[in-house]
Design a protein around this motif. Sequence first.
Motif: not given
Length: 323
Positions: A122-128, A134-137, A214-219
């Motif tokens: 779920i944390v991984g899905s959270f990052s995606q 962000i891009f959608g905005l 967490l930042r790495y997961l966002l990357l």
Amino acid sequence: MILNYVVGGALFIWLAYSLYTQITHRENLRESLEQMRESLDKKGWTGIVLVLVLMLFNWGFEARKWQVLVKPLERVSFIRAFSAILSGVSVSINTPNRIGEYGGRVLYLQDENKLKAIAATIVGSFSQLIVTVIFGLIGLFYYIHSLAPRGGSRWLAPDFWGNIVLAAIIVICSLTILLYFRLQIILSVFKRVKFLHKFTKYVQVIGNYKSAELRYLLLLSALRYMVFSAQYLILLDALGMEFLWWQGFLLNSVIYLVMAVVPTIAIAELGVRGKVSIFFLGLLSSNDVAILAATGGIWLVNLVLPALAGTVLLLGVKFIKEK
């Protein structure tokens, strides 16, 4: 499960008929088909091969995310993580918004870690989701202020309501990012709320992730987003749709945002995605045939093919392990 098939099948039939009617009534249908054929003859197959190669990168980034996510529980090789991802896609094919991915992935873990890994997934899905929003905005801002039709009173103008939607999404996104980097808040809720307390051991893993992880997961999520966005744009170009790449990317980001918030299942997802894609990308081109063909092609490449591979991999998984 039966209800999913009935509702999903009915929705798909209705959407498919709607798309068929919309396309067949286009005045430029024959020209669009001829344009697609000529484009495929000239450069299309190179693009299709590239889309297939990028599919490996798409799910490869997701496999790397899975490795990082389950690291506090157990070490998983990249190959095993990749197999888990494909199996998750296979299991999720008939579940709402593909939530069945969790069940397919955890089959590759030790029994004592399977339930704990659901929170990690779920944390991984959270990052995606954060990256998608962000891009959608950005894409939604461009659509509202550059392409959305205007008219009527100030209160009913698309830009007025669009700005309200933008503001609401920005607030939600900000809170989501804050919560993402403060996962201990969720953990503390489980510890303090009485009826949730017994489940604390299953979500304990979310307190082990450091800010750097967490930042790495966002990357990784952002890289994956770029890959599957590029796949779609490459396929659109291969099928003869003429557009500016940056405009295609921005409107495509709005499509992904809509698909992220609209509940659906895989069997009906193609129809929903087709309608949404034609609505937004139709602002750039009248070649609805190419848009729909690219939408179906990406659905096959990024979902159906991995699901078939995952089904084969599941044959070698022991669902009940001997102790």
